[in-house]
Design an enzyme around this catalytic site. Sequence first.
Site, PDB file in Angstrom:
ATOM      1  N   GLU A  80       8.609  34.256  13.618  1.00  0.00           N
ATOM      2  CA  GLU A  80       8.041  33.133  12.887  1.00  0.00           C
ATOM      3  C   GLU A  80       9.039  31.990  12.496  1.00  0.00           C
ATOM      4  O   GLU A  80       8.206  30.883  12.174  1.00  0.00           O
ATOM      5  CB  GLU A  80       6.353  32.825  13.795  1.00  0.00           C
ATOM      6  CG  GLU A  80       5.960  34.086  13.816  1.00  0.00           C
ATOM      7  CD  GLU A  80       4.701  34.145  13.614  1.00  0.00           C
ATOM      8  OE1 GLU A  80       3.801  33.188  13.093  1.00  0.00           O
ATOM      9  OE2 GLU A  80       4.040  35.317  14.064  1.00  0.00           O
ATOM     10  N   SER A 137       4.745  36.689  10.263  1.00  0.00           N
ATOM     11  CA  SER A 137       6.248  36.095  10.216  1.00  0.00           C
ATOM     12  C   SER A 137       7.259  36.672   8.975  1.00  0.00           C
ATOM     13  O   SER A 137       6.262  37.584   8.685  1.00  0.00           O
ATOM     14  CB  SER A 137       4.998  34.491   9.327  1.00  0.00           C
ATOM     15  OG  SER A 137       4.510  35.281   8.511  1.00  0.00           O
ATOM     16  N   HIS A 183      -1.044  39.168  -0.438  1.00  0.00           N
ATOM     17  CA  HIS A 183      -1.027  37.781  -0.996  1.00  0.00           C
ATOM     18  C   HIS A 183      -0.459  37.840  -3.094  1.00  0.00           C
ATOM     19  O   HIS A 183      -0.940  36.494  -3.656  1.00  0.00           O
ATOM     20  CB  HIS A 183      -2.681  37.930  -1.419  1.00  0.00           C
ATOM     21  CG  HIS A 183      -3.416  37.617   0.279  1.00  0.00           C
ATOM     22  ND1 HIS A 183      -3.225  38.897   0.973  1.00  0.00           N
ATOM     23  CD2 HIS A 183      -3.489  36.294   0.917  1.00  0.00           C
ATOM     24  CE1 HIS A 183      -4.223  38.432   1.690  1.00  0.00           C
ATOM     25  NE2 HIS A 183      -4.107  37.439   2.438  1.00  0.00           N
ATOM     26  N   GLU A 205      -6.953  43.268   7.132  1.00  0.00           N
ATOM     27  CA  GLU A 205      -6.771  43.688   5.615  1.00  0.00           C
ATOM     28  C   GLU A 205      -7.676  44.480   4.862  1.00  0.00           C
ATOM     29  O   GLU A 205      -8.755  43.820   4.919  1.00  0.00           O
ATOM     30  CB  GLU A 205      -7.051  42.349   5.557  1.00  0.00           C
ATOM     31  CG  GLU A 205      -6.351  41.884   3.529  1.00  0.00           C
ATOM     32  CD  GLU A 205      -8.290  40.999   3.888  1.00  0.00           C
ATOM     33  OE1 GLU A 205      -7.589  39.220   3.764  1.00  0.00           O
ATOM     34  OE2 GLU A 205      -8.388  40.980   2.459  1.00  0.00           O
ATOM     35  N   CYS A 218      -7.297  38.532   9.125  1.00  0.00           N
ATOM     36  CA  CYS A 218      -7.069  38.385   8.514  1.00  0.00           C
ATOM     37  C   CYS A 218      -8.435  38.566   7.234  1.00  0.00           C
ATOM     38  O   CYS A 218      -7.811  38.543   5.836  1.00  0.00           O
ATOM     39  CB  CYS A 218      -7.540  36.942   7.460  1.00  0.00           C
ATOM     40  SG  CYS A 218      -5.321  36.171   8.483  1.00  0.00           S
TER      41      CYS A 218
HETATM   42  N1  GLN Z   1       1.412  36.554  12.946  1.00  0.00           N
HETATM   43  C1  GLN Z   1       0.922  35.749  11.471  1.00  0.00           C
HETATM   44  C2  GLN Z   1       1.928  35.447  10.221  1.00  0.00           C
HETATM   45  O1  GLN Z   1       2.291  36.233  10.087  1.00  0.00           O
HETATM   46  C3  GLN Z   1      -0.443  35.647  11.052  1.00  0.00           C
HETATM   47  C4  GLN Z   1      -1.222  34.348   9.779  1.00  0.00           C
HETATM   48  C5  GLN Z   1      -2.499  34.712   9.777  1.00  0.00           C
HETATM   49  O2  GLN Z   1      -2.764  36.235   9.617  1.00  0.00           O
HETATM   50  N2  GLN Z   1      -3.371  34.051   9.193  1.00  0.00           N
HETATM   51  O3  GLN Z   1       2.390  34.322   9.885  1.00  0.00           O
HETATM   52 ZN    ZN Z   2      -3.889  37.277   8.151  1.00  0.00          ZN
END
Ligand code: GLN
Ligand code: ZN
Length: 764
Positions: A491, A440, A702, A673, A651
């Site tokens: 996205e 995204s 974040h 991550e 994540c």
């Molecule tokens: N593909 C999603 C994005 O980029 C992944 C989101 C996530 O890992 N929470 O938003």
């Molecule tokens: Zn993520």
Amino acid sequence: MKKSTIVGYPRIGVNRELKKAVEGYFKGDLILNELQSTAKLLRKEYWETQKEKGIDYIPSNDFSFYDNMLDMAILLGVIPKRYSELNLSPIDTYFAMARGYQKNDKDVKALRMKKWFNTNYHYMVPEIEEDMQFSLNDTKPYDLYKEAKELGVTTRPVVIGPFTFLKLSRLKTTNTFEKCLEELVDVYIEILSKFEADKVEWIQIDEPILATDLTVEDIILFKKAYKKLLDKKVNTKILIQTYFGDVRDIYNTLIELDFDGIGLDLIEGRKNLEIIEKYGFPKNKLLEAGIVNGKNIWRNDYKKSIEIIKKLEEYVEPDNICLSTSCSLLHVPHTLRAEVNMNEKYKESLAFAEEKLGELEDLKKLDSNSEYIESDIFKKNQEILERKNTNSICYNTIIRSKVENLKEEDFIRKEKFEERNKIQKELFKLPILPTTTIGSFPQTSEIRGLRQQFKKDGITQKEYEDKIKEKINEVIKFQEEIDLDVLVHGEYERNDMVEYFGEQLEGFLFTQNGWVQSYGTRGVKPPIIFGDVERTKPMTVNWIKYAQEQTAKIMKGMLTGPITILNWSFPREDLSLREIAYQIGLAINEEVLDLEKAGIKIIQIDEAALREKLPIRKEDWKKEYLDWAIPAFRLTASKVKPETQIHTHMCYSEFSDIINEIQDMDVDAITIEAARSDFSLLDFLKEKNFKPEIGPGVYDIHSPRVPSEEELEKLINIMMDKLDVNKLWINPDCGLKTRGIEETKLSLINMIKATKTIREQLKK
Ligand code: GLN
Ligand code: ZN
């Protein structure tokens, strides 16, 4: 007649009044008094609703402005210096701990946040500092007790117990856990004596940690702590409340100690019934039997519940059984009353918090009626369940037979990783250290507004789609300009990574107002998996195809994986999680194959939530979860050609304890991550000879901070020391959806520059 109770009640408000008030206070639109009077009105409503439904023991102090663990930290004086030194009012200190504080050249970070056991609720992690003096520091539990009393409602105040509190805290002190616990218990003694002074009849102490794996040492410490506390008890009775599982490790200690009541979860803690059967239950104690599910939204099956009650009565004095919820109702939405648009044929099968109160009332009545089978309440309940079971959307013969006929080869990619990797490398000709993003791009208010307009028929489908295409063109142009290697479409057409797919698949039901607190003032609205899941049409193909047509570079296809879709929904209970996951897996597989057919070379299947539903007890991890969760994922990529590269994204980076299972997903590349941790996972991956290519995430999305080129170079160098350079991808650590546009651009530009500098160095 038996009595009834609940472990706790949601607090955000049917129309999210609390969220709005607290956020209003943050913005300065509301003063403290106004915030407090909103809260007071909400509490009144909750208590009165419970009273109306005949709940006998009504909890208080389950209310919180932000989080109960944070409330406990304040109550016990667990306030780290960096917050007390701000010299703010008590409420602002509280919110500074919750959200950090940046004002008048002061800059203090918030406490950490963590998932509350196996739920999607997050608590604030208390910090125990060196020479911190625990002390009774707040009056909220007593104030709320009195507040209810003035409304004519006698409540049972709830506090989180010392053992769970400390187990979930960060101990930043040289003192041992044992020492801290000992000191903490002294404050609990004070808490108890204040309740005694107020002539409180019962208090509820929550110790959910007792449903997790405990060591012998844990049990000794628990026993010691509670002996000391229970010794000080005079008139006030104590309920020890557990939830989210069974208490197999400590049951005998619990029944031995001088508790007046024990609360057990009979839904998730299926073993609790066996334990009672095996060891019995003391005559003089109350059993709070958690038979109404606090975590899911289906109507209770009265037949099953009465069977459990009858079984319990063989071991527990019938009058000592109190009907309860399996855990706090915090984890379900407030009420179906707010679902005015929902079709009755779905609605009748559901029960949110308020409706669950009604179920407890029904069960009490049924239990006291020896002819209950003939009663209207019972018949109606069974008819509803029958209607649901025969509802055609719950049983799709084609899907059922597809799942039933799955064969081993449906879970396997024919070519081995090494073989695929070679083919893909030759075909893609990506530079060393290929760069990409997680999917995204910033979702600005412009895009959210566009979607709202479209939903409300303010613009036509064509207008909506043209606008989204414009955004896609823009983001492709930007990615080409900064020279990213593998592009994404951004996205923009997606509201949420689960909702977007759920809305297009058969079998999902959406609520209008089914908000559940996720953390602080944030809520989520999980979809309900009502029936069999089927894909009737492509969901992403047109968008991705369009995007690929706009560029000569590789455009990544973006999908959400079956486990994440399942874990972020309310699952049905008339079908095993395994089968639900396989149904979703099959649907995603069809999408993958269609993307491949449309010429998409790399497809990313996100499993952001894979780790969070690991069972509470390690011994259940494989059998109850991983043994079907991993195959469900593998299902999505089977029958894919060797030249198509499958990525996944997760994540988190804490998966060293399930590394074999992650490997078993058999992906070609994984992005994670790791930027926020210390990269120790990378050493571990190397040691384990982890096969897939890896994008460890070079910067933290974040935070709005823009990482510098030098800093990124350094990080990439560290990563190259730890992993084979031919396996490394360079990318941010998660999607960029929540970030601002400017910081995103600057960060990505630096990421590419740093990568290019290192590529040059590698040439030498
Ligand atoms: N593909 C999603 C994005 O980029 C992944 C989101 C996530 O890992 N929470 O938003
Ligand atoms: Zn993520």
